[in-house]
Design an enzyme around this catalytic site. Structure first.
Site, mmCIF file in Angstrom:
data_model
loop_
_atom_site.group_PDB
_atom_site.id
_atom_site.type_symbol
_atom_site.label_atom_id
_atom_site.label_comp_id
_atom_site.label_asym_id
_atom_site.label_seq_id
_atom_site.Cartn_x
_atom_site.Cartn_y
_atom_site.Cartn_z
ATOM 1 N N SER A 13 -124.549 -61.314 -87.815
ATOM 2 C CA SER A 13 -124.119 -61.881 -86.540
ATOM 3 C C SER A 13 -122.247 -61.942 -86.599
ATOM 4 C CB SER A 13 -124.315 -63.339 -86.240
ATOM 5 O OG SER A 13 -123.786 -64.041 -87.315
ATOM 6 N N HIS A 40 -130.539 -61.356 -83.761
ATOM 7 C CA HIS A 40 -129.253 -60.509 -82.996
ATOM 8 C C HIS A 40 -129.591 -59.322 -82.495
ATOM 9 C CE1 HIS A 40 -125.937 -63.564 -82.772
ATOM 10 N NE2 HIS A 40 -126.257 -63.847 -84.038
ATOM 11 N N LYS A 72 -132.001 -65.957 -78.054
ATOM 12 C CA LYS A 72 -130.660 -65.066 -77.658
ATOM 13 C C LYS A 72 -131.049 -64.121 -76.443
ATOM 14 C CE LYS A 72 -128.568 -65.964 -82.185
ATOM 15 N NZ LYS A 72 -129.283 -66.391 -83.531
#
Ligand code: PLP
Length: 401
Positions: free
Chosen positions: A189, A217, A248
């Site tokens: 990240s 991610h 996300k």
């Protein structure tokens, strides 16, 4: 009794403020999106273009996702008021598990209230003191915590360093282990870099180890149809355990899962503590996430959008002489090195209508402060260009370029 603790905590908070490490939270007055209304630390509300969310596909406030959440709520109510194995499993939960397995190319999937819980609950039921876990030093905090909760021996390798990984694998093997599990984030990240998965999988084969990837991610936008790091490298079906989040790219509400071999998921359903002792995912979240996964599946080109915008932003900033960490994901770290500089530039950009965050120690190593910019399908090209212009102008004013 509290008096002493109160003094201690007050001093700690003051010390965090003094070191510039105190985290203030910005208050949003509306939905998450490419543009948000945010109240600054000065109390003034501004409309700003938002580059800080993990809203990679722009689904956080997408009308179809909201409709799916409403429909799920109309049909299944607001809460399920139970854990899965008592009376907390709906058809929706089963469908979402099937959809995730088919999306990720795995045999089965188990849902958790968060990816943090998925990582917290995945190691302990599978690995004991005869086993070894070999973990990238920059892995997410939830992996570190999950590993701590299990009795397996722990080895750490230097970030993305497959030479060191091999050293650690040899060490683990020579010290004797029944099972050996290599664990890595798919996309990291803070640096936005991608784990060297082909080399990791090859080493796993040579040393008879299993591979686990935390793809929080990456799921939804990396790889040619958004299936994540394994697809990016053409390694679908080669990863033993994938954990990921629904918080996300896939709508951004909350929830996560572990996906992989049938027997692994079966035992997690029997033994994984955050699954057994925590409430089921709310129906609205399960229904909307299901819609999100299907939308990504039906629109495989969608996932290219944040990556295109990231390339556009990178080209503009690099052209102006700004220093970026190289990479290909939607996370673009603009290096400032100096902590004060990173925080000051982020604050100035906020006043200009560009919301970005400066990251300093301890989130990143000392002297490696940066501004992290996250691109999203919710952004328009003009907005990305506006951000790069503001960035360059401010950097010039601050004599960074
Ligand atoms: C965000 C993140 C998590 C936590 O996900 P939640 O679903 O918000 O708990 C775990 N691992 C990685 C790598 C992440 O980026």
């Amino acid at each position: 009794m509290y008096g002493a603790m109160k003094d201690e905590l007050t001093a700690l908070a003051a010390s965090l403020r003094g070191q510039g490490l105190y985290k203030e939270e910005r208050v949003l007055l509306g939905p998450q999106g490419g543009v948000i209304h945010a109240r600054g630390i000065d109390g003034i509300t501004r409309e700003v273009i938002n580059f800080c969310a993990n809203n990679y596909l722009g689904l956080s406030n997408h009308p179809e996702i909201i409709r799916a959440a409403r429909q799920a709520m109309d049909r299944y109510g607001f809460g399920y008021s139970s854990v899965r194995f008592i009376c907390g499993t709906s058809e929706l939960h089963k469908e979402l598990e099937e959809e995730m397995s088919s999306f990720l190319g795995t045999e089965d999937t188990i849902l958790y209230a968060a990816a943090f819980d998925a990582n917290g609950g995945v190691f302990e039921p599978l690995l004991g003191e005869q086993d070894a876990i070999i973990s990238d030093e920059l892995n997410h905090a939830s992996i570190i915590d999950g590993v701590r909760l299990c009795r397996a021996r722990r080895y750490r390798y230097a970030h993305a360093d497959t030479g060191d990984l091999e050293t650690q694998l040899r060490k683990a093997r020579s010290e004797g282990c029944r099972f050996c599990l290599i664990v890595t984030d798919g996309v990291f990240s803070m640096d936005g870099d991608i784990a060297p998965l082909p080399e990791i999988v090859e080493l796993a084969r040579r040393y008879d180890a299993l591979v686990m990837v935390d793809d929080c991610h990456a799921t939804g936008y990396l790889g040619k149809s958004g299936r994540g790091t394994a697809e990016y490298f053409g390694l679908e079906g080669e990863i033993d355990i994938i954990t990921t989040t629904f918080g996300k790219a896939l709508g951004g509400a909350s929830g996560g899962c572990v996906s992989g071999h049938r027997e692994i998921i079966e035992i997690l359903r029997q033994r994984s503590r955050p699954y057994l002792f925590s409430n089921t995912l709310a129906p609205a979240i399960a229904g909307a996430t299901l819609r999100a996964v299907r939308m990504v599946g039906e629109n495989p080109q969608w996932c290219q959008r944040p990556l295109e915008l990231a390339r556009r932003f990178r080209t503009a900033l690099t052209g102006a002489g700004l220093d970026l960490l190289p990479g290909e994901t939607a996370i673009v770290p603009v290096m400032m090195y100096d902590e004060g500089r990173a925080l000051a530039l982020a604050e100035k950009l906020f006043e200009e209508g560009i919301y970005v965050i400066g990251f300093a120690h301890p989130v990143v190593p000392r002297g490696r402060a940066r501004i992290r910019v996250q691109l999203s399908a919710a952004h328009r090209e003009e907005q990305v260009d506006q951000a790069s212009r503001a960035f360059i102008e401010m950097a010039r004013k601050m004599k960074l370029v």
